[in-house]
Write a protein that holds these residues in place. Structure first.
Motif, PDB file in Angstrom:
ATOM      1  N   GLY A  54      53.771  79.205  30.666  1.00  0.00           N
ATOM      2  CA  GLY A  54      53.276  80.475  30.153  1.00  0.00           C
ATOM      3  C   GLY A  54      51.869  80.829  30.628  1.00  0.00           C
ATOM      4  N   HIS A  55      51.046  79.825  30.942  1.00  0.00           N
ATOM      5  CA  HIS A  55      49.676  80.117  31.356  1.00  0.00           C
ATOM      6  C   HIS A  55      49.650  81.086  32.531  1.00  0.00           C
ATOM      7  CE1 HIS A  55      47.291  77.571  28.790  1.00  0.00           C
ATOM      8  NE2 HIS A  55      47.973  76.478  29.103  1.00  0.00           N
ATOM      9  N   GLY A  56      50.542  80.834  33.508  1.00  0.00           N
ATOM     10  CA  GLY A  56      50.535  81.675  34.704  1.00  0.00           C
ATOM     11  C   GLY A  56      50.801  83.134  34.352  1.00  0.00           C
ATOM     12  N   GLY A 108      42.094  71.836  28.895  1.00  0.00           N
ATOM     13  CA  GLY A 108      43.524  71.953  28.662  1.00  0.00           C
ATOM     14  C   GLY A 108      44.133  72.276  30.006  1.00  0.00           C
ATOM     15  N   CYS A 109      45.424  72.595  30.032  1.00  0.00           N
ATOM     16  CA  CYS A 109      46.032  72.880  31.338  1.00  0.00           C
ATOM     17  C   CYS A 109      45.346  74.035  32.054  1.00  0.00           C
ATOM     18  CB  CYS A 109      47.523  73.149  31.177  1.00  0.00           C
ATOM     19  SG  CYS A 109      48.458  71.613  31.016  1.00  0.00           S
ATOM     20  N   SER A 110      44.745  74.928  31.288  1.00  0.00           N
ATOM     21  CA  SER A 110      44.104  76.091  31.911  1.00  0.00           C
ATOM     22  C   SER A 110      42.636  75.830  32.276  1.00  0.00           C
ATOM     23  CB  SER A 110      44.201  77.297  30.983  1.00  0.00           C
ATOM     24  OG  SER A 110      43.790  76.932  29.680  1.00  0.00           O
ATOM     25  N   GLY A 124      43.755  76.919  24.739  1.00  0.00           N
ATOM     26  CA  GLY A 124      45.033  76.393  24.270  1.00  0.00           C
ATOM     27  C   GLY A 124      44.968  76.062  22.790  1.00  0.00           C
ATOM     28  N   ASP A 125      46.076  75.519  22.268  1.00  0.00           N
ATOM     29  CA  ASP A 125      46.105  75.311  20.816  1.00  0.00           C
ATOM     30  C   ASP A 125      45.371  74.057  20.371  1.00  0.00           C
ATOM     31  OD1 ASP A 125      48.239  73.354  21.398  1.00  0.00           O
ATOM     32  OD2 ASP A 125      49.485  75.147  21.647  1.00  0.00           O
ATOM     33  N   GLY A 126      45.342  73.037  21.231  1.00  0.00           N
ATOM     34  CA  GLY A 126      44.528  71.884  20.875  1.00  0.00           C
ATOM     35  C   GLY A 126      43.061  72.279  20.905  1.00  0.00           C
ATOM     36  N   ASP A 127      42.720  73.013  21.936  1.00  0.00           N
ATOM     37  CA  ASP A 127      41.350  73.445  22.149  1.00  0.00           C
ATOM     38  C   ASP A 127      40.856  74.332  21.011  1.00  0.00           C
ATOM     39  OD1 ASP A 127      39.388  73.451  24.642  1.00  0.00           O
ATOM     40  OD2 ASP A 127      39.306  75.463  23.786  1.00  0.00           O
ATOM     41  N   LEU A 128      41.677  75.323  20.663  1.00  0.00           N
ATOM     42  CA  LEU A 128      41.214  76.326  19.702  1.00  0.00           C
ATOM     43  C   LEU A 128      41.495  75.945  18.261  1.00  0.00           C
ATOM     44  CD1 LEU A 128      41.271  80.125  19.981  1.00  0.00           C
ATOM     45  CD2 LEU A 128      42.482  79.126  18.039  1.00  0.00           C
TER      46      LEU A 128
END
Ligand code: TPP
Ligand code: SF4
Lengths: 350, 519
Positions: free
Chosen positions: B66-68, B94-96, B136-140
């Protein structure tokens, strides 16, 4: 023009003179006057003051503001600095200049709010993760709280690195005349900054180097600038070292007490000298070696259980016996107490 | 960088024309929206991803990630709004983390969870710019919960894109705060159990309880229709910021096929079937900015010299100067009493006087809980020479404003020193032989003058008269400068004189043989 000022307030005044226009911080004794003075002054001169939700947030705000090229700072005391360490590592890794103040209090843990010098390891030797250094300055008067803060901003920009003012509760809380003169301070261009403009669009602030070789090269470049700082920036003060038989070494408030001790000892006929590092990193090792060249003994005094003494021993490398005297918990040695220490040290030699 | 299965098989999934088509459902429903699939890459993306080590035409994201797609929607919106030269993109951990590989705007990469804090300061440093916090959700929602809540609560004029894929992608599939109940992860091997891990966090709803945010919406990348909605939401959030309206936040339910162990199509279906029911799509907040208008006090704008209380070089030196013949090298004074007795203030007045008389001065307070517990003291040094130790361990003069202080500090006073005690006479069973003690009923005198609050000024008068360490005239000029209220100033004048008079009129109590004044 002289004005009476608390050390913590003088520091903010110095920062403003240096062109700092961003303050992000969280209250803590004995550093709160820094945040309070910034809260009062910054909004009146077009700057930003923001009380962050934590020191963690504060240091990451500093990171953001520094990324835009602004002179920016934060201030706290031990527990807050512990929370900031990850952010300081990021700032160093991303080569972002900023000034961080630690008005040291008693630790570990909640400790107490009385003055100590027990964050030397945390601020001088790192504290955060990875290969980096802080530039660390240790003021010992109200005047120096302002002057060394101005210098800290200059060094931070010069080396693109966080600079730390390592003060203690006494220097932060005491009041002395402060001589400030208004002057324009030129700030260097920062072509690397990210400002949200066409010219800076290609810029990136980051501490990631995914490839091993890339990271190693980055570390080597950082190390090279640290070497340059070690050559150019050590600062110190000394007195009565020409004929000294015993050299007293201390920084911050302790250096002031040692100064009085040396004067008192001289009146007694004891040849004592004083060496006071002003930069704790880079440590003025060369100058210390010279100052200690002809002494019989070195006595290091700290408000800690012995932290800076390690750097003294490293610098002198076994050439002179190095003794240590420390107080903690907010206890501060009196001149008389230190005189006795010196006399007993001198007695041992015979 | 943490390892994770699948990430090495990177495809240019989302930002190139062919792949992005493949990501959309076979027949995107045309509901009349002006959704136009770009057949060329947004100019907001770099042509070539030169910051990447290899695969400079492809993103590092997994196929179907989904990031892309979110990147693409943001890029198109910024392009359409003409904000490319005006944008600072804050990428998370995160992945982004590598979003700066792609976005051809100003880029700042920050610590895990702290993007809203950094973005807040970036925006305040560059108020006119578009500042995007991408997380991301871990991050935020885990490590950075405090930062997002407070940035939202301050109404920072930033836009936050929250990519919620219910899992930690980058570190290889650990539980996220948004992981659904029963969902397995590498750190919830039996599925998320509320008894152990609590319940999924609903960040959009949580932030919507705050007053400041202007726009909050949750969207999903489940199907063409919802992707359209996501596209609109992203655009709207950026417009809110462009218009300077306030904080905007879009939570995007987003697929992570790799960790979910699903192919891209199944992953999207999973969002539709399982995630949306647990994380309802909605506009949670859509305020007009006026709704928040509160009357505020604007700080005055002044010059730096004015604010710092310093003269510009051509103003000259306006420091008050006072002449006095000091008959000492230095004097060390300790002033002690109860909080509220003006102990610290008395010390400050003395050093102000000393400074005006050309002396070196230092004032050091006791501070913190010691003060809160009711007692306070300060050290005052006056000297012709630069002051070494500012600590007064052995005062020449002790001003004891109460009995406790007298008992606590009297023994510290040097032999032949002076103790000024606030009281009609010395307390019972205290004997002080080494110093000259003067008892001054300062509180009584002050009370008679109109306020016990000026007892400290009575003591100051007594101190000046007894020790002659500073000139009474200097005291008066300092008071005139510092005390703005005229009735208070008059009270202070009387108190100062009363203290001096008392010393003149009264014999010393328990005095050692000691010439008057300080030699
Ligand atoms: C202080 C700190 N703790 C832990 C990590 C390791 N870490 C990196 S990314 C990440 C989780 C990212 O998950 P999420 O925010 O959901 O982003 P995603 O990868 O799923 O897009 C963690 C725990 C870190 N980099 N820093
Ligand atoms: S979020 Fe998931 S799908 Fe996307 S890149 Fe990370 S692991 Fe791959």
């Amino acid at each position: 023009m002289r004005q009476l000022c608390k050390g913590n307030v003088a520091l903010v005044k110095g920062a403003i003179l240096a062109g700092c226009r961003g303050y992000y911080g969280y209250p803590i004794t004995p550093a709160s006057e820094i945040a309070e003075a910034a809260a009062l002054y910054f909004p009146q001169i077009g700057g930003t003051f923001l009380q962050a939700e934590s020191e963690t947030a504060a240091i990451n705000m500093v990171y953001g503001a520094a990324a835009t090229g602004l002179r920016v700072m934060s201030g706290s005391s031990g527990p807050g600095l512990s929370l900031m360490q990850e952010g300081i590592s990021y700032l160093a890794g991303a080569e972002l200049p900023c000034v961080i103040v630690d008005v040291m209090r008693g630790g570990p843990g909640l400790g107490n709010i009385a003055p100590e010098q027990s964050d030397y390891f945390a601020m001088v030797k790192g504290g955060g993760h990875g290969n980096y250094r802080n530039l660390v300055l240790a003021p010992s008067s109200v005047q120096e709280m302002a002057d060394l803060t101005i210098l800290a901003f200059e060094l931070a920009d010069k080396y693109r690195n966080p600079a730390v003012i390592l003060a203690d509760g006494f220097v932060g809380q005491m009041m002395e005349p402060l001589d400030l003169e208004y002057r324009e301070i030129l700030q260097p261009e920062k072509p690397w900054a990210v400002k949200g403009t066409h010219e800076t669009r290609g810029n990136l602030i980051s501490s990631i180097f995914l490839e091993s070789d890339g990271l190693e090269e980055h570390q080597r470049n950082m190390e090279a600038k640290y070497r340059r700082a070690q050559e150019a920036e050590p600062r110190y003060e000394s007195c009565h070292i020409e004929d000294a038989e015993i050299l007293l070494v201390g920084y911050g408030i302790v250096a002031r007490i040692l100064h009085s001790t040396v004067e008192a000892l001289r009146k007694q006929g004891v040849k004592a000298g004083l060496f006071r590092p002003i930069t704790l990193w880079p440590y003025p090792s060369k100058a210390l070696v010279e100052a200690a060249a002809n002494v019989e003994k070195v006595l290091v005094v700290e408000l800690s259980n012995g932290q800076m003494v390690e750097d003294v021993r490293l610098a002198l490398d076994g050439t002179v016996p190095v003794e240590f005297y420390g107080r903690g918990g907010g206890n501060v040695p009196s001149v008389k107490e230190l005189q006795e220490q010196v006399l007993s040290q001198m007695a041992v030699r015979v | 960088m943490e390892s994770k299965s699948g990430i090495s098989t990177i495809a240019a999934t989302t930002v190139t024309e062919t792949q992005s088509d493949a990501r959309l459902p076979a027949n995107p429903p045309n509901n009349g929206e002006a959704y136009e699939i770009l057949h060329s890459k947004s100019t907001l993306f770099y042509d070539e991803y030169s910051r990447k080590a290899e695969g400079k035409k492809q993103t590092h994201y997994c196929p179907g990630c989904g990031h892309g797609l979110v990147h693409k929607l943001i890029a198109e919106a910024l392009q359409d709004l003409g904000e490319q030269d005006n944008t600072i993109f804050v990428s998370p951990v995160g992945c982004s983390v590598f979003a700066y590989y792609y976005f051809d705007v100003g880029n700042v990469q920050v610590a895990h969870g702290r993007a809203p804090a950094s973005a807040s300061a970036i925006k305040r440093s560059c108020p006119g710019r578009m500042v995007i916090s991408y997380q991301g959700d871990g991050d935020l929602a885990a490590i950075g919960t405090a930062e997002i809540v407070h940035a939202a609560n301050r109404g920072e004029k930033i836009t936050v894109f929250f990519v919620n894929n219910g899992i930690y992608g980058m570190t290889g599939g650990q539980m996220a705060p948004t992981t659904m109940i029963g969902e397995k992860s590498t750190t919830s091997p039996w599925g998320r159990r509320p008894s152990n891990e609590g319940y999924p966090l609903h960040m959009a709803e949580l932030l919507a309880t705050l007053e400041a945010p202007i726009y909050i919406e949750r969207v999903a990348l489940s199907d063409g229709k919802n992707i359209m909605k996501a596209r609109r939401a992203i655009r709207k959030a950026l417009e809110v910021q462009r218009d300077g309206a306030g904080f905007s936040f879009v939570e995007i339910l987003s697929p992570c096929p790799t960790i979910w162990g699903k192919d891209p199509v199944a992953a999207r279906q999973w969002i539709a079937d399982k995630i949306i029911p647990a994380f309802p799509l909605s506009v949670f907040r859509d305020h007009a900015p006026e709704a928040l208008a509160v009357k505020e006090v604007e700080p005055p704008q002044r010059s730096v010299a004015e604010v710092l209380g310093i003269a510009t070089s051509n103003d000259g030196d306006t420091t008050h100067r006072a002449e006095f013949d000091h008959r000492f090298e230095d004097v060390k004074i300790k002033i002690a009493g109860l909080g509220g007795q003006g102990v610290l203030l008395l010390g400050q007045l003395l050093i102000e006087m000393g400074m005006r008389e050309g002396l070196e001065v230092n004032w050091l307070p006791s501070y913190g809980p010691e003060m809160r517990s009711g007692s306070a003291h300060c050290h005052v040094c006056l000297s012709r020479e630069p002051i070494g130790s500012p600590l007064v361990s052995h005062p020449d003069v002790l001003v004891a404003m109460n009995e406790v202080s007298l008992r606590k500090f009297a023994h510290e006073v040097v032999r032949g020193g002076v103790i000024l005690y606030n009281g009609a006479k010395l307390p019972e069973n205290i004997s002080i032989a080494h110093a000259q003690v003067v008892a001054i009923p300062a509180s009584e005198i002050a009370d008679k003058l109109g306020s016990t609050k000026v007892a400290n000024i009575v003591m100051m008068g007594a101190l000046l008269e007894e020790t002659e360490c500073l000139a009474a005239g200097t005291a008066w000029s300092v008071l005139q400068d510092k005390v703005k209220k005229l009735d208070l100033l008059e009270l202070d004048r009387k108190a100062l004189n009363a203290g001096r008079l008392f010393i003149d009129e009264h014999a010393h109590i328990g005095a050692l043989d000691q010439p008057d004044g300080f030699a």
